[in-house]
Scaffold this motif. Structure first.
Motif, PDB file in Angstrom:
ATOM      1  N   UNK A  84      18.920 -50.812 -11.185  1.00  0.00           N
ATOM      2  CA  UNK A  84      17.741 -51.739 -11.162  1.00  0.00           C
ATOM      3  C   UNK A  84      17.783 -53.146 -10.542  1.00  0.00           C
ATOM      4  N   UNK A  85      18.973 -53.508 -10.083  1.00  0.00           N
ATOM      5  CA  UNK A  85      19.193 -54.842  -9.602  1.00  0.00           C
ATOM      6  C   UNK A  85      18.224 -55.172  -8.494  1.00  0.00           C
ATOM      7  N   UNK A  86      17.698 -54.522  -7.716  1.00  0.00           N
ATOM      8  CA  UNK A  86      17.089 -54.747  -6.493  1.00  0.00           C
ATOM      9  C   UNK A  86      15.614 -54.895  -6.931  1.00  0.00           C
ATOM     10  N   UNK A  87      15.272 -54.392  -8.094  1.00  0.00           N
ATOM     11  CA  UNK A  87      13.675 -54.509  -8.472  1.00  0.00           C
ATOM     12  C   UNK A  87      13.628 -55.718  -9.426  1.00  0.00           C
TER      13      UNK A  87
END
Length: 96
Positions: A84-87
């Protein structure tokens, strides 16, 4: 510590590397661990986490260490979070 690429859920390890080779059923393992069949089944199917208490129970029943089960759970949890890092709405903190 480097994170693994797509580590297995600890329940998968318990089922495939511990219970199946011993020929132990979920019901038998649950009784040995002192937990309900439902609780163990949820863990084995990846629907619940290895808690510190469950880690101790596993360490006794399987003659392993509680730390090893908690580390596996942490690696799995971190891998999920990294997906989920990019969100994530996070910004870098800088000195004023």
């Amino acid at each position: 510590m480097a994170t693994m690429f797509n580590p297995p859920h600890p329940g998968e390890i318990i089922r495939e590397l511990c219970l199946e080779p011993l020929g132990v059923t979920v019901t038998e393992a649950a009784k040995a661990l002192g937990v309900s069949r439902k609780a163990l089944s949820e863990l084995l199917n990846g629907h619940s986490r290895v808690s510190p208490e469950m880690a101790v129970r596993l360490s006794i029943a399987l003659e392993t260490t509680a730390d090893s089960w908690l580390i596996q759970q942490a690696q799995y949890d971190l891998w999920l979070a990294e997906q989920k890092r990019d969100t994530l709405q996070v910004r870098i903190l800088k000195a004023a």
